[in-house]
Design a protein around this motif. Structure first.
Motif, mmCIF file in Angstrom:
data_model
loop_
_atom_site.group_PDB
_atom_site.id
_atom_site.type_symbol
_atom_site.label_atom_id
_atom_site.label_comp_id
_atom_site.label_asym_id
_atom_site.label_seq_id
_atom_site.Cartn_x
_atom_site.Cartn_y
_atom_site.Cartn_z
ATOM 1 N N TYR A 1 0.832 -1.210 0.000
ATOM 2 C CA TYR A 1 0.000 0.000 0.000
ATOM 3 C C TYR A 1 0.863 1.254 0.000
ATOM 4 C CZ TYR A 1 -4.005 -2.947 1.343
ATOM 5 O OH TYR A 1 -4.999 -3.886 1.378
ATOM 6 N N ASP A 2 1.907 1.257 0.816
ATOM 7 C CA ASP A 2 2.704 2.473 0.992
ATOM 8 C C ASP A 2 3.589 2.767 -0.213
ATOM 9 O OD1 ASP A 2 1.576 2.631 3.503
ATOM 10 O OD2 ASP A 2 3.341 1.847 4.560
ATOM 11 N N LEU A 3 4.185 1.734 -0.810
ATOM 12 C CA LEU A 3 5.129 1.928 -1.915
ATOM 13 C C LEU A 3 4.456 1.941 -3.280
ATOM 14 C CD1 LEU A 3 7.981 -0.449 -0.667
ATOM 15 C CD2 LEU A 3 7.979 2.057 -0.624
ATOM 16 N N GLY A 4 3.311 1.262 -3.417
ATOM 17 C CA GLY A 4 2.641 1.179 -4.704
ATOM 18 C C GLY A 4 3.084 -0.039 -5.487
ATOM 19 N N GLU A 5 2.424 -0.288 -6.623
ATOM 20 C CA GLU A 5 2.636 -1.544 -7.346
ATOM 21 C C GLU A 5 3.997 -1.620 -8.024
ATOM 22 O OE1 GLU A 5 0.480 -0.558 -11.634
ATOM 23 O OE2 GLU A 5 -0.639 -1.594 -10.085
ATOM 24 N N HIS A 6 4.669 -0.500 -8.223
ATOM 25 C CA HIS A 6 5.981 -0.537 -8.879
ATOM 26 C C HIS A 6 7.101 -0.633 -7.841
ATOM 27 C CE1 HIS A 6 4.084 0.065 -12.705
ATOM 28 N NE2 HIS A 6 3.487 1.167 -12.275
ATOM 29 N N ALA A 7 7.274 0.389 -7.013
ATOM 30 C CA ALA A 7 8.323 0.357 -5.992
ATOM 31 C C ALA A 7 8.084 -0.765 -4.984
ATOM 32 C CB ALA A 7 8.408 1.704 -5.276
ATOM 33 N N VAL B 1 -4.550 -15.939 9.256
ATOM 34 C CA VAL B 1 -5.032 -17.080 10.033
ATOM 35 C C VAL B 1 -5.522 -16.636 11.407
ATOM 36 C CG1 VAL B 1 -4.271 -19.176 11.223
ATOM 37 C CG2 VAL B 1 -3.685 -18.831 8.821
ATOM 38 N N ALA B 2 -4.776 -15.716 12.047
ATOM 39 C CA ALA B 2 -5.120 -15.261 13.393
ATOM 40 C C ALA B 2 -6.267 -14.260 13.395
ATOM 41 C CB ALA B 2 -3.895 -14.656 14.054
ATOM 42 N N GLY B 3 -6.565 -13.665 12.222
ATOM 43 C CA GLY B 3 -7.642 -12.694 12.159
ATOM 44 C C GLY B 3 -7.294 -11.347 12.744
ATOM 45 N N VAL B 4 -6.000 -10.977 12.737
ATOM 46 C CA VAL B 4 -5.626 -9.651 13.229
ATOM 47 C C VAL B 4 -6.126 -8.607 12.236
ATOM 48 C CG1 VAL B 4 -3.586 -10.623 14.343
ATOM 49 C CG2 VAL B 4 -3.390 -9.640 12.049
ATOM 50 N N PRO B 5 -6.322 -7.358 12.678
ATOM 51 C CA PRO B 5 -6.783 -6.322 11.747
ATOM 52 C C PRO B 5 -5.850 -6.196 10.560
ATOM 53 C CG PRO B 5 -6.970 -5.551 13.999
ATOM 54 C CD PRO B 5 -6.208 -6.842 14.057
ATOM 55 N N PRO B 6 -6.364 -6.233 9.330
ATOM 56 C CA PRO B 6 -5.491 -6.170 8.167
ATOM 57 C C PRO B 6 -4.944 -4.765 7.933
ATOM 58 C CG PRO B 6 -7.774 -6.245 7.480
ATOM 59 C CD PRO B 6 -7.784 -6.435 8.965
ATOM 60 N N ALA B 7 -3.848 -4.683 7.174
ATOM 61 C CA ALA B 7 -3.297 -3.396 6.767
ATOM 62 C C ALA B 7 -4.271 -2.719 5.810
ATOM 63 C CB ALA B 7 -1.944 -3.605 6.101
ATOM 64 N N SER B 8 -4.025 -1.434 5.579
ATOM 65 C CA SER B 8 -4.889 -0.676 4.671
ATOM 66 C C SER B 8 -4.112 0.498 4.118
ATOM 67 C CB SER B 8 -6.144 -0.191 5.405
ATOM 68 O OG SER B 8 -5.788 0.679 6.467
ATOM 69 N N PRO B 9 -4.601 1.100 3.017
ATOM 70 C CA PRO B 9 -3.904 2.273 2.469
ATOM 71 C C PRO B 9 -3.862 3.399 3.481
ATOM 72 C CG PRO B 9 -5.523 1.420 0.920
ATOM 73 C CD PRO B 9 -5.765 0.713 2.221
#
Length: 327
Positions: free
Chosen positions: A177-183, A317-325
């Motif tokens: 999310y932070d770097l984008g699809e290229h970097a 698997v653990a169901g921790v809060p996922p990352a996001s933009p």
């Protein structure tokens, strides 16, 4: 640890215990109404009409849902494609395998879109592996727009039913999310946590799963690669081998597994690179990574599956809060 042990114990329940649930589809009210709604929405006509994302219009829009595919519409000055005299193994279409399928969703214009994925073994028996650029638009509370996974889809058929993706069930690395699809091409992978199908059957109980392998290096043979080309009614498969590719593109640094296989075009992103494994198959990569999987139909790439992939799998698997933009 206790919670993980409970999850593993639940995963080991005999399949016979699921029989009363699975029988509910025979004319009775569905056990999972959301799956039933998506099953009705994704008719054979809609499935066969779905096509890959238009990368020229949506490749940089996180709000557009699933993202770019194996062949980008943009050119690159860096070397990417077959080397002089390199043998390119052929691919062929087939009716698919139970552990591999495709995501279907509708974009903001209502057009059906697709991307490939594979069922990986997990304690919750509900996990699909794909490319990060396939899943990043569905992070957090983003609109789901009829998002579903259909294992072994072919010819408009849904032999195991439809499996919705759970709310807040998309796991893509924060670095992507932070770097984008290229970097951030080295982080181009993700997991989707699914809900049971309309019969109430968990995904892996219906299809089985493949073993996730990490930290095994870049060189593998033989490798069976599978993906769903956009607009095709059957998946492709190809047998080849992976080698190491050190990026020569300063905009997309890193080292990646590289594989030569003909005709892997838009839509095949997220498709697995499989190796034989006791009792079935193991996955060592997915189409993505360098140049979002490659700029030519003959050469594909994957992000390297190392400790970061294993950590993301653990989070899912653990169901921790996922990352996001970043907001």
């Amino acid at each position: 640890m206790a919670r993980a042990a409970i999850a593993v114990a639940a995963a080991l329940l005999p399949c016979a215990a699921l029989a009363p649930v699975a029988a509910a589809h025979g004319g009775k009210a569905p056990v999972n109404p959301l799956a039933a709604r998506l099953d009705a929405y994704w008719s054979a006509a809609r499935l066969t009409a779905a096509r890959p994302v238009d990368t020229g219009l949506e490749a940089n829009s996180a709000a557009s849902g699933l993202e770019t595919d194996s062949v980008s519409s943009t050119a690159s000055p860096a070397v990417d494609g077959p080397q002089p005299g390199e043998y390119i193994p052929p691919s062929h279409s087939f009716d698919g395998m139970s552990q591999v399928g495709t995501f279907f969703w509708t974009d903001v214009s209502g057009t059906g879109r697709t991307c490939s994925g594979s069922v990986v073994r997990s304690p919750g028996r509900n996990l699909v592996l794909s490319a990060g650029h396939c899943l990043r638009g569905y992070s957090g509370t983003s609109p789901r727009r009829n998002l579903a996974f259909v294992p072994r889809y072919h010819d408009g058929q849904k032999p195991y039913g439809v499996f919705p993706v759970r709310a807040n069930g998309v796991y893509v690395p924060q670095q992507y999310y932070d770097l984008g699809e290229h970097a951030g091409a080295e982080y181009d992978y993700g997991f989707a946590v699914t809900e049971p199908n309309q019969d109430g059957t968990p995904l892996e109980d219906a299809t089985g799963g493949v073993q996730l392998l990490t930290g095994t290096g870049y060189h593998h043979a033989p490798v069976r690669m599978i993906g769903y080309p956009g607009g095709a009614e059957k998946p492709l498969e190809c047998w080849s081998r992976t080698t190491r590719w050190d990026s020569d593109d300063p905009a997309e640094p890193g080292s990646y597994p590289r594989i030569a296989c003909d005709a892997f075009v838009d839509g095949t992103s997220g498709g697995p690179m499989l190796v034989p494994w006791p009792g079935g198959w193991a996955v060592i990569g997915v189409i993505g990574g360098y140049h979002t999987g490659g700029y030519t139909p003959q050469i594909s790439y994957s992000a390297y599956f190392g400790k970061n992939v294993r950590a993301l799998y653990g989070d899912a698997v653990a169901g921790v809060p996922p990352a996001s933009p970043a907001s």
